[in-house]
Design a protein around this motif. Structure first.
Motif, PDB file in Angstrom:
ATOM      1  N   THR A 196      16.077   5.436  -3.403  1.00  0.00           N
ATOM      2  CA  THR A 196      14.912   6.270  -3.099  1.00  0.00           C
ATOM      3  C   THR A 196      14.832   7.457  -4.044  1.00  0.00           C
ATOM      4  N   THR A 197      15.982   8.068  -4.335  1.00  0.00           N
ATOM      5  CA  THR A 197      16.011   9.177  -5.296  1.00  0.00           C
ATOM      6  C   THR A 197      15.518   8.715  -6.663  1.00  0.00           C
ATOM      7  N   ALA A 198      15.969   7.528  -7.094  1.00  0.00           N
ATOM      8  CA  ALA A 198      15.557   6.998  -8.401  1.00  0.00           C
ATOM      9  C   ALA A 198      14.051   6.747  -8.434  1.00  0.00           C
ATOM     10  N   ILE A 199      13.514   6.227  -7.330  1.00  0.00           N
ATOM     11  CA  ILE A 199      12.071   5.965  -7.277  1.00  0.00           C
ATOM     12  C   ILE A 199      11.281   7.263  -7.353  1.00  0.00           C
ATOM     13  N   LEU A 200      11.681   8.258  -6.566  1.00  0.00           N
ATOM     14  CA  LEU A 200      10.957   9.535  -6.551  1.00  0.00           C
ATOM     15  C   LEU A 200      11.058  10.243  -7.902  1.00  0.00           C
ATOM     16  N   GLU A 201      12.247  10.251  -8.509  1.00  0.00           N
ATOM     17  CA  GLU A 201      12.423  10.927  -9.797  1.00  0.00           C
ATOM     18  C   GLU A 201      11.715  10.168 -10.915  1.00  0.00           C
ATOM     19  N   GLY A 202      11.833   8.835 -10.917  1.00  0.00           N
ATOM     20  CA  GLY A 202      11.161   8.046 -11.954  1.00  0.00           C
ATOM     21  C   GLY A 202       9.655   8.153 -11.863  1.00  0.00           C
ATOM     22  N   GLU A 203       9.156   8.108 -10.627  1.00  0.00           N
ATOM     23  CA  GLU A 203       7.713   8.267 -10.429  1.00  0.00           C
ATOM     24  C   GLU A 203       7.249   9.633 -10.907  1.00  0.00           C
ATOM     25  N   SER A 204       7.977  10.682 -10.533  1.00  0.00           N
ATOM     26  CA  SER A 204       7.584  12.037 -10.905  1.00  0.00           C
ATOM     27  C   SER A 204       7.602  12.235 -12.416  1.00  0.00           C
ATOM     28  N   LEU A 205       8.495  11.523 -13.097  1.00  0.00           N
ATOM     29  CA  LEU A 205       8.579  11.655 -14.550  1.00  0.00           C
ATOM     30  C   LEU A 205       7.390  10.989 -15.234  1.00  0.00           C
ATOM     31  N   LEU A 206       7.038   9.783 -14.782  1.00  0.00           N
ATOM     32  CA  LEU A 206       5.981   9.027 -15.455  1.00  0.00           C
ATOM     33  C   LEU A 206       4.587   9.422 -14.980  1.00  0.00           C
ATOM     34  N   ASN A 207       4.459   9.852 -13.715  1.00  0.00           N
ATOM     35  CA  ASN A 207       3.104  10.164 -13.253  1.00  0.00           C
ATOM     36  C   ASN A 207       2.555  11.428 -13.896  1.00  0.00           C
ATOM     37  N   ASP A 208       3.451  12.288 -14.413  1.00  0.00           N
ATOM     38  CA  ASP A 208       2.962  13.431 -15.182  1.00  0.00           C
ATOM     39  C   ASP A 208       2.169  12.957 -16.392  1.00  0.00           C
ATOM     40  N   ALA A 209       2.700  11.930 -17.062  1.00  0.00           N
ATOM     41  CA  ALA A 209       2.021  11.400 -18.249  1.00  0.00           C
ATOM     42  C   ALA A 209       0.682  10.769 -17.885  1.00  0.00           C
ATOM     43  N   SER A 210       0.670   9.918 -16.862  1.00  0.00           N
ATOM     44  CA  SER A 210      -0.575   9.242 -16.499  1.00  0.00           C
ATOM     45  C   SER A 210      -1.625  10.229 -15.996  1.00  0.00           C
ATOM     46  N   ALA A 211      -1.210  11.207 -15.179  1.00  0.00           N
ATOM     47  CA  ALA A 211      -2.165  12.185 -14.660  1.00  0.00           C
ATOM     48  C   ALA A 211      -2.735  13.057 -15.771  1.00  0.00           C
ATOM     49  N   LEU A 212      -1.885  13.449 -16.713  1.00  0.00           N
ATOM     50  CA  LEU A 212      -2.362  14.313 -17.791  1.00  0.00           C
ATOM     51  C   LEU A 212      -3.251  13.553 -18.772  1.00  0.00           C
ATOM     52  N   ILE A 213      -3.080  12.236 -18.879  1.00  0.00           N
ATOM     53  CA  ILE A 213      -4.014  11.441 -19.679  1.00  0.00           C
ATOM     54  C   ILE A 213      -5.385  11.449 -19.015  1.00  0.00           C
ATOM     55  N   ILE A 214      -5.414  11.281 -17.682  1.00  0.00           N
ATOM     56  CA  ILE A 214      -6.681  11.394 -16.943  1.00  0.00           C
ATOM     57  C   ILE A 214      -7.285  12.776 -17.148  1.00  0.00           C
ATOM     58  N   PHE A 215      -6.442  13.796 -17.075  1.00  0.00           N
ATOM     59  CA  PHE A 215      -6.896  15.178 -17.264  1.00  0.00           C
ATOM     60  C   PHE A 215      -7.542  15.360 -18.636  1.00  0.00           C
TER      61      PHE A 215
END
Length: 529
Positions: free
Chosen positions: A143-162
């Motif tokens: 669960t820690t790996a999922i939350l940390e991995g998601e938080s790392l990559l979703n910054d990139a995807s969200a900022l591309i949308i931004f």
């Protein structure tokens, strides 16, 4: 300078005090930072601190993302890549779309492009907040790996949308085929730039024969340089920093010595901690001006708070719904992943696990940095539409998610016992036992193969073995240059053994990293005796 410097030092001191208070209260320190940022806005007479919006991303994001990519386990990311990928890209887009539709419908003057801009800012959960929170609760490594991995990559995807939304607001149009081509280049180019520049820096570390101080200085330069090169080539600087950081993290044993790794860890921990605190305090300092701007635009404060709470509700609902869909998909198509669950309690897992994952989406420093980076004026010289309202809503989102979700999530986890059957402490203990046993055998084998022809010249062999097994302090009289050389070779051999052992997908990488850190400490202690 004489006015602003004491003020900046006072800000750093306030950040430290808030962190100490958070530790005593046993809550995640970002919660107190955001409350502290709000409190700062009510202090009269403070100097106005303004950061150029164009520099916000460049100052804060590269080191924050770089440090996060060094901390995460890439092996665990590969193991859970499906759910990490879905949350980091599909869920982020779904969340941004939901915010865009609701904002366009409920907030007067909000176009769909502005809605996507707000969605891109508020969609990504914060890795720092999640990591700080998990220190006070027991959750499984997966669960820690999922939350940390998601938080790392979703910054990139969200900022591309931004970025796309920012262009759409400025130009008033959105061309789909150009957007798709640009998106592909941003992703592929960003990854390629990150890996290439990271490889070049690794070669520089080796060729220059750097010291610990120069290694740390270079690692601070690296994320900024990677980000700058990627942005100059019009690809994703965020993905470049993340991919470069993951690559360098995997190669850290090759180009950093033990002193660089130990000292660098401490420097980076403090550096990132201060950066996080400064962002929260900066938005606090800008809040009075933002509120005045809202009044000038005829938006009552109560109304703006209401808009912020509506966006919070959309963000939480979108994430919780996505978590239930992900769980349902796992049960239907990936039964092997949940095969070891206690099916008598599966209803508890099915209901509370997705809700807990959905409730863990606190927003933080990346959202603040993105909001602050919105330009004050557009290319034609007109004021950027709804900038003050977007900044205010972002702060409401961060304050609400951190305080409400951040304070209730530990209670929710402990009360529902949702992770109890996923925690496997016996397996972790067995892994550590096998690793220790394997290392002990490896030490004996190494010494026997390398020095069996000259036993008389190495009377300290048994001492080395005893030192490793018991962690006893080495007597000065027995650690001459010859024996130190042997011991360093022994440590390097153990690192190679642990690196090979880490290739086993069943081995927890955190256990390996902890053991490698202990080896670094052993080597540094050896240098001073």
């Amino acid at each position: 300078m004489h006015t602003i410097l004491p003020f900046l030092l006072a800000m750093v001191a306030a950040i430290v005090l808030l962190e100490l208070l958070a530790a005593r209260m046993r809550i995640a320190y970002p919660i107190l930072l955001v409350i502290g940022g709000l409190a700062v806005s009510f202090i009269p007479g403070l100097p106005m601190v303004r950061v150029n919006p164009d520099l916000i991303f460049f100052i804060f994001l590269p080191p924050l993302l770089f440090e996060a990519s060094w901390s995460i386990s890439f092996k665990e990311m590969k193991k859970w890549w499906r759910i990490i990928g879905s949350f980091a890209f599909l869920v982020v887009f779904f969340t941004a779309l939901s915010v865009a539709i609701v904002a366009n419908h409920f907030i007067p003057g909000f176009t769909l492009a502005l809605g996507f801009l707000l969605g891109g800012i508020t969609a990504p959960p914060d890795a720092v907040s999640t990591g700080a929170l998990t220190k006070f609760v027991r959750i499984p490594k997966s669960t820690t790996a999922i939350l940390e991995g998601e938080s790392l990559l979703n910054d990139a995807s969200a900022l591309i949308i931004f970025r796309f939304a920012l262009v759409a607001v400025g130009t008033g149009q959105f061309v789909w085929h150009q957007a798709v081509a640009s998106f592909v280049w941003m992703v592929t180019g960003g990854v390629a730039v990150g890996l290439t520049v990271a490889w070049i820096f690794i070669k520089l570390h080796k060729v220059l024969r750097t010291t610990a101080a120069s290694d740390i200085a270079l690692t601070i330069i690296e994320p900024y340089f990677v980000y700058w090169v990627a942005e100059k080539l019009h690809c994703s600087g965020v993905l470049a920093v993340v991919s470069g950081g993951l690559f360098m993290s995997a190669k850290r044993l090759e180009f950093l010595n033990s002193a660089s790794r130990i000292q660098g860890y401490n420097v980076w921990e403090s550096f990132v901690f201060i950066l996080n605190g400064l962002v929260f305090l900066i938005i606090g300092l800008e809040l009075p001006e933002i509120v005045e701007g809202l009044k000038g635009e005829g938006i009552p404060l109560r109304t703006a708070i209401g808009y912020g709470l509506v966006v919070v509700a959309v963000l939480i609902a979108a994430r919780v719904v996505s978590a239930y869909i992900a769980m349902l998909s796992t049960y239907l198509f990936r039964r092997s992943v949940v095969s070891r669950l206690n099916w008598r309690r599966s209803w508890n897992t099915f209901f509370f696990l997705p809700f807990t994952l959905g409730w863990s989406g606190m927003r933080g420093v990346v959202s603040l940095a993105a909001a602050l980076s919105i330009p004050i004026t557009m290319d034609n010289g007109t004021l950027f539409p709804q900038r003050n309202l977007i900044l205010f809503i972002t702060f409401v989102v961060i304050l609400t998610t951190l305080v409400v979700q951040g304070l209730t999530l530990p209670f929710l986890i402990n009360r529902t016992h949702v992770f109890e059957e996923l925690l496997n402490e016996d397996a972790e203990a067995e892994t550590r036992r096998k690793m220790k046993h394997g290392l002990r055998k490896h030490i004996h084998q190494f010494l026997e193969n390398r020095y069996q022809s000259d036993p008389a010249g190495h009377a300290g062999m048994e001492h080395f073995i005893k030192l490793w097994e018991e962690r006893a302090e080495a007597p000065d009289s027995r650690m001459d240059k010859k024996n130190k050389k042997i011991f360093i070779e022994l440590l390097e051999s153990q690192r190679k053994y642990l690196t090979d052992l880490n290739k086993d997908p069943k081995i927890d990488e955190e256990i390996i990293r902890t053991q490698l850190y202990q080896l670094d400490l052993e080597e540094e202690r050896l240098k001073i005796i």
